[in-house]
Scaffold this motif. Structure first.
Motif, PDB file in Angstrom:
ATOM      1  N   ASP A 211       0.780  -1.215   0.000  1.00 59.11           N
ATOM      2  CA  ASP A 211       0.000   0.000   0.000  1.00 59.11           C
ATOM      3  C   ASP A 211       0.823   1.282   0.000  1.00 59.11           C
ATOM      4  N   ARG A 212       2.068   1.188   0.438  1.00 55.80           N
ATOM      5  CA  ARG A 212       2.885   2.396   0.502  1.00 55.80           C
ATOM      6  C   ARG A 212       4.345   2.085   0.241  1.00 55.80           C
ATOM      7  N   LEU A 213       5.002   3.041  -0.362  1.00 53.63           N
ATOM      8  CA  LEU A 213       6.445   2.941  -0.558  1.00 53.63           C
ATOM      9  C   LEU A 213       7.071   4.113   0.166  1.00 53.63           C
TER      10      LEU A 213
ATOM     11  N   GLY B  75       6.122  16.521   5.080  1.00 55.89           N
ATOM     12  CA  GLY B  75       6.261  15.801   3.818  1.00 55.89           C
ATOM     13  C   GLY B  75       7.690  15.392   3.511  1.00 55.89           C
ATOM     14  N   SER B  76       7.903  14.971   2.261  1.00 58.56           N
ATOM     15  CA  SER B  76       9.191  14.376   1.903  1.00 58.56           C
ATOM     16  C   SER B  76      10.184  15.400   1.341  1.00 58.56           C
ATOM     17  N   LEU B  77       9.723  16.594   0.967  1.00 57.39           N
ATOM     18  CA  LEU B  77      10.622  17.533   0.274  1.00 57.39           C
ATOM     19  C   LEU B  77      10.929  18.803   1.071  1.00 57.39           C
TER      20      LEU B  77
ATOM     21  N   TRP C  19       7.382  14.847  16.357  1.00 62.07           N
ATOM     22  CA  TRP C  19       7.853  15.749  15.297  1.00 62.07           C
ATOM     23  C   TRP C  19       8.756  14.976  14.341  1.00 62.07           C
ATOM     24  N   VAL C  20       8.423  15.009  13.059  1.00 67.06           N
ATOM     25  CA  VAL C  20       9.292  14.390  12.049  1.00 67.06           C
ATOM     26  C   VAL C  20      10.261  15.460  11.551  1.00 67.06           C
ATOM     27  N   ILE C  21      11.538  15.280  11.891  1.00 72.39           N
ATOM     28  CA  ILE C  21      12.574  16.181  11.360  1.00 72.39           C
ATOM     29  C   ILE C  21      13.500  15.314  10.510  1.00 72.39           C
TER      30      ILE C  21
ATOM     31  N   SER D 294      13.042  10.670  12.393  1.00 73.83           N
ATOM     32  CA  SER D 294      13.395  11.225  11.081  1.00 73.83           C
ATOM     33  C   SER D 294      12.399  10.798   9.992  1.00 73.83           C
ATOM     34  N   TRP D 295      11.570   9.804  10.262  1.00 79.91           N
ATOM     35  CA  TRP D 295      10.504   9.416   9.326  1.00 79.91           C
ATOM     36  C   TRP D 295       9.560   8.492  10.083  1.00 79.91           C
ATOM     37  N   CYS D 296       8.274   8.565   9.815  1.00 83.16           N
ATOM     38  CA  CYS D 296       7.359   7.653  10.511  1.00 83.16           C
ATOM     39  C   CYS D 296       6.355   7.103   9.518  1.00 83.16           C
ATOM     40  N   ASN D 297       5.558   6.149   9.985  1.00 82.54           N
ATOM     41  CA  ASN D 297       4.454   5.652   9.169  1.00 82.54           C
ATOM     42  C   ASN D 297       3.288   6.605   9.427  1.00 82.54           C
ATOM     43  N   GLN D 298       3.153   7.605   8.559  1.00 82.04           N
ATOM     44  CA  GLN D 298       2.199   8.693   8.841  1.00 82.04           C
ATOM     45  C   GLN D 298       0.755   8.214   8.966  1.00 82.04           C
ATOM     46  N   GLU D 299       0.399   7.217   8.167  1.00 84.81           N
ATOM     47  CA  GLU D 299      -1.002   6.798   8.231  1.00 84.81           C
ATOM     48  C   GLU D 299      -1.309   6.203   9.612  1.00 84.81           C
TER      49      GLU D 299
ATOM     50  N   SER E 152       0.906  20.606   9.438  1.00 84.01           N
ATOM     51  CA  SER E 152       1.260  20.023   8.145  1.00 84.01           C
ATOM     52  C   SER E 152       1.627  21.092   7.120  1.00 84.01           C
ATOM     53  N   HIS E 153       2.491  20.696   6.170  1.00 90.02           N
ATOM     54  CA  HIS E 153       2.828  21.600   5.059  1.00 90.02           C
ATOM     55  C   HIS E 153       1.719  21.577   3.996  1.00 90.02           C
ATOM     56  N   CYS E 154       0.742  20.674   4.183  1.00 95.92           N
ATOM     57  CA  CYS E 154      -0.422  20.594   3.291  1.00 95.92           C
ATOM     58  C   CYS E 154      -0.110  20.105   1.885  1.00 95.92           C
ATOM     59  N   GLY E 155       0.860  19.203   1.740  1.00 90.38           N
ATOM     60  CA  GLY E 155       0.980  18.467   0.476  1.00 90.38           C
ATOM     61  C   GLY E 155      -0.352  17.745   0.268  1.00 90.38           C
ATOM     62  N   TRP E 156      -0.719  17.456  -0.971  1.00 86.27           N
ATOM     63  CA  TRP E 156      -2.064  16.900  -1.203  1.00 86.27           C
ATOM     64  C   TRP E 156      -2.230  15.528  -0.550  1.00 86.27           C
ATOM     65  N   ASN E 157      -1.152  14.704  -0.533  1.00 92.65           N
ATOM     66  CA  ASN E 157      -1.285  13.398   0.121  1.00 92.65           C
ATOM     67  C   ASN E 157      -1.534  13.580   1.617  1.00 92.65           C
ATOM     68  N   SER E 158      -0.757  14.450   2.248  1.00 94.27           N
ATOM     69  CA  SER E 158      -0.952  14.679   3.689  1.00 94.27           C
ATOM     70  C   SER E 158      -2.339  15.256   3.942  1.00 94.27           C
ATOM     71  N   THR E 159      -2.792  16.136   3.057  1.00 93.46           N
ATOM     72  CA  THR E 159      -4.127  16.734   3.216  1.00 93.46           C
ATOM     73  C   THR E 159      -5.199  15.643   3.173  1.00 93.46           C
ATOM     74  N   LEU E 160      -5.124  14.770   2.155  1.00 88.54           N
ATOM     75  CA  LEU E 160      -6.130  13.702   2.044  1.00 88.54           C
ATOM     76  C   LEU E 160      -6.037  12.717   3.215  1.00 88.54           C
ATOM     77  N   GLU E 161      -4.803  12.464   3.668  1.00 91.33           N
ATOM     78  CA  GLU E 161      -4.638  11.532   4.796  1.00 91.33           C
ATOM     79  C   GLU E 161      -5.267  12.132   6.064  1.00 91.33           C
ATOM     80  N   ALA E 162      -5.093  13.447   6.266  1.00 89.93           N
ATOM     81  CA  ALA E 162      -5.709  14.103   7.435  1.00 89.93           C
ATOM     82  C   ALA E 162      -7.229  14.044   7.318  1.00 89.93           C
TER      83      ALA E 162
HETATM   84  N1  UDP Z   1       5.099  10.740   5.138  1.00 86.55           N
HETATM   85  C1  UDP Z   1       5.382   9.611   5.858  1.00 86.55           C
HETATM   86  N2  UDP Z   1       6.160   9.731   6.971  1.00 86.55           N
HETATM   87  C2  UDP Z   1       6.623  10.930   7.420  1.00 86.55           C
HETATM   88  C3  UDP Z   1       6.305  12.096   6.676  1.00 86.55           C
HETATM   89  C4  UDP Z   1       5.515  11.965   5.534  1.00 86.55           C
HETATM   90  O1  UDP Z   1       4.965   8.512   5.516  1.00 86.55           O
HETATM   91  O2  UDP Z   1       7.321  10.938   8.432  1.00 86.55           O
HETATM   92  C5  UDP Z   1       4.296  10.573   3.895  1.00 86.55           C
HETATM   93  C6  UDP Z   1       2.887  11.107   4.035  1.00 86.55           C
HETATM   94  O3  UDP Z   1       2.075  10.101   4.615  1.00 86.55           O
HETATM   95  C7  UDP Z   1       2.515  11.466   2.616  1.00 86.55           C
HETATM   96  C8  UDP Z   1       3.849  11.723   1.936  1.00 86.55           C
HETATM   97  O4  UDP Z   1       4.876  11.331   2.855  1.00 86.55           O
HETATM   98  O5  UDP Z   1       1.880  10.363   1.986  1.00 86.55           O
HETATM   99  C9  UDP Z   1       4.078  13.186   1.609  1.00 86.55           C
HETATM  100  O6  UDP Z   1       3.311  13.529   0.512  1.00 86.55           O
HETATM  101  P1  UDP Z   1       2.678  14.979   0.391  1.00 86.55           P
HETATM  102  O7  UDP Z   1       1.942  15.039  -0.887  1.00 86.55           O
HETATM  103  O8  UDP Z   1       1.908  15.324   1.601  1.00 86.55           O
HETATM  104  O9  UDP Z   1       3.932  15.939   0.384  1.00 86.55           O
HETATM  105  P2  UDP Z   1       5.296  15.975  -0.471  1.00 86.55           P
HETATM  106  O10 UDP Z   1       6.227  15.010   0.151  1.00 86.55           O
HETATM  107  O11 UDP Z   1       4.941  15.619  -1.894  1.00 86.55           O
HETATM  108  O12 UDP Z   1       5.733  17.397  -0.288  1.00 86.55           O
END
Ligand code: UDP
Length: 469
Positions: free
Chosen positions: A256-258, A285-287, A311-313, A342-347, A360-370
């Protein structure tokens, strides 16, 4: 043609936020009986070779005869840092990447794998040309929302109707959307946006001429007004939210996730020990890389709020003279109330009952997950679609508040504190929570059997079959 005879090709770039929604759509199509090949850049298998989730995906692909994973080269050396050489990468993709994708399609056909449809995500528009060359019908999947698609579409087709955005007092009123100030607009249409991003976007909207269907990672009930407003211009088929299955009440599947980085699952046990609705979760997010001053201001606000925080840093944000990127001594001063990973399973984090809100930085994936998890958001957008997503979260979905930065773009510690208070204890806190819970319910209904997104997926499949017959 029967559903089982339909084989579709999905093409995406390998970023975290791009490949995961495509992977989930692939999985939905497989669950409807289709065969799916997911193709992405060769460099991806190298970057991810050590990631646990990649091994899981490969196992899953091996065990699922209807699902295939293929790679093609973007024409650049595998060792090249593509983030540093973005211009070169963006030039090479339509020239050499497209040739390599075309060869892949030819080779697969020679081995008996032919495609009834190619589905590409919005940031690889040249795939529409490859599909046309092979005479295969094609669909674009917008991995950002319907609102974003509508703004970009109108901008590219009726540029004259847009006010000049170098004047920050100008605002934009488009059908189905709230009044958008310059701070709410996607940065790709602002004068400050680098030309290479503008080019990708204009190529995307030019490629629409060759597209039979536009699918959107969203659901009708979330953006109904804007979907209706596009009906005569370019009909949209919302087929999401393409979030992990567990977030929408479906059975969890390994693939389900990479993840670009392995997640630190110790935070889940840590959350287990926290009271219900108490923890402030912060992840960008990732960027996005936060400025040092911003990390300091957030840290001071968290200390003052006395709430537990997770906090994910990311490692790229960590400063060598600081602990976890935070001011020295901060973790002791907060008496162990916080955890930094430094990274977590956000879902899994978002689904945890201990969470109070999500900064949140409001990336669309994070927005939909919230939305799917029903967690109130404190929006801190930076660029691309994030400012518009923040506007939607606060003024349309009504499930959050937005941090107001100073002129230099930095948010003060007082402002962070204000937002945490407003969303957890303030006058509107209950209303925000209730609204988040309503949308969580709506997201689940949309993807359940007979729901709006489920119906759109069925309609899309019937259209592919009709075109192939
Ligand atoms: N994410 C995660 N673990 C973290 C931080 C982020 O799994 O510690 C995932 C989050 O669930 C989302 C994705 O990274 O699916 C980030 O995508 P999004 O579109 O929100 O932002 P982008 O990384 O493209 O800026």
């Amino acid at each position: 043609m029967a559903v089982e005879g339909v084989h579709v090709l999905l093409v995406t770039l390998p970023f975290q936020g791009h490949i995961n929604p495509m992977l989930r759509f692939a999985k939905r199509l497989v669950s409807k009986g289709l065969h799916v090949t997911l193709a992405t850049l060769e460099v991806f298998s190298q970057t991810l070779s050590n990631a646990k989730s990649y091994t899981n995906l490969n196992t899953q692909v091996d065990e699922t005869p209807e699902l295939h994973l293929e790679f093609f080269s973007d024409g650049l050396h595998l060792d090249l840092d593509r983030n540093k050489h973005l211009d070169l990468t963006l030039q090479s993709l339509p020239l050499l990447g497209s040739k390599n994708l075309s060869n892949l399609i030819t080779n697969l056909a020679a081995n008996g794998r032919t495609f009834s449809c190619i589905i590409y995500q919005i940031f690889v528009p040249w795939v529409a040309d490859v599909a046309a060359d092979h005479g295969i019908p094609c669909a674009m999947l917008c991995i950002q929302g319907s609102s974003l698609f509508s703004i970009y579409h109108r901008y590219h087709n009726d540029f004259e109707a847009f006010p000049p955005f170098d004047n920050p007092n100008n605002a934009l009123q488009l059908p189905g959307l709230p009044l958008l100030e310059v701070k709410d607009l996607p940065t790709f249409i602002l004068p400050s946006c680098p030309q290479h991003f503008k080019n990708v976007l204009s190529d995307s909207f030019r490629s629409l001429e060759k597209v039979n269907w536009v699918l959107v990672n969203s659901f009708y009930e979330l953006e109904a007004d804007v979907v209706k407003s596009m009906a005569l211009l370019k009909p949209l088929l919302p087929i999401g939210p393409l979030v992990p299955s567990s977030l929408i009440g479906k059975e969890e599947v390994i693939m389900d996730r990479l993840d670009m980085w392995n997640s630190d699952d110790s935070c889940l046990e840590w959350l287990d020990k926290k009271p219900n609705s108490s923890v402030v979760y912060l992840a960008f997010g990732s960027l996005t890389v936060l400025a040092k001053k911003q990390i300091e201001n957030i840290a001071m606000a968290l200390k003052k709020s006395k709430r537990p925080f997770l906090w994910v840093i990311k490692s790229g944000e960590r400063d060598s003279d600081k602990e976890n990127g935070l001011p020295v001594g901060f973790m002791e001063e907060t008496n162990g109330t916080g955890l930094v990973v430094s990274w977590c399973n956000q879902e899994k984090v978002l689904m945890h009952g201990a969470l109070a809100c999500f900064v949140s930085h409001c990336g669309w994936n994070s927005t939909l997950e919230a939305v799917a998890a029903g967690v109130p958001v404190i929006a801190f957008p930076e660029w691309t679609d994030q400012p518009t997503n923040a506007k939607l979260l606060v003024d349309v979905f009504k499930m959050g508040v937005r941090m107001r930065p100073q002129e230099d773009g930095v948010v003060t510690k007082e402002e962070v504190e204000r937002c945490i208070f407003e969303v957890t204890e303030g006058l509107r806190a209950t209303e925000i929570k209730e609204r988040a819970a309503e949308l969580k319910d709506a997201a689940r209904k949309a993807v359940a059997d007979g729901g709006s997104s489920d119906g759109n997926v069925d309609y899309f499949i019937s259209q592919i079959i009709e075109q192939s017959s």
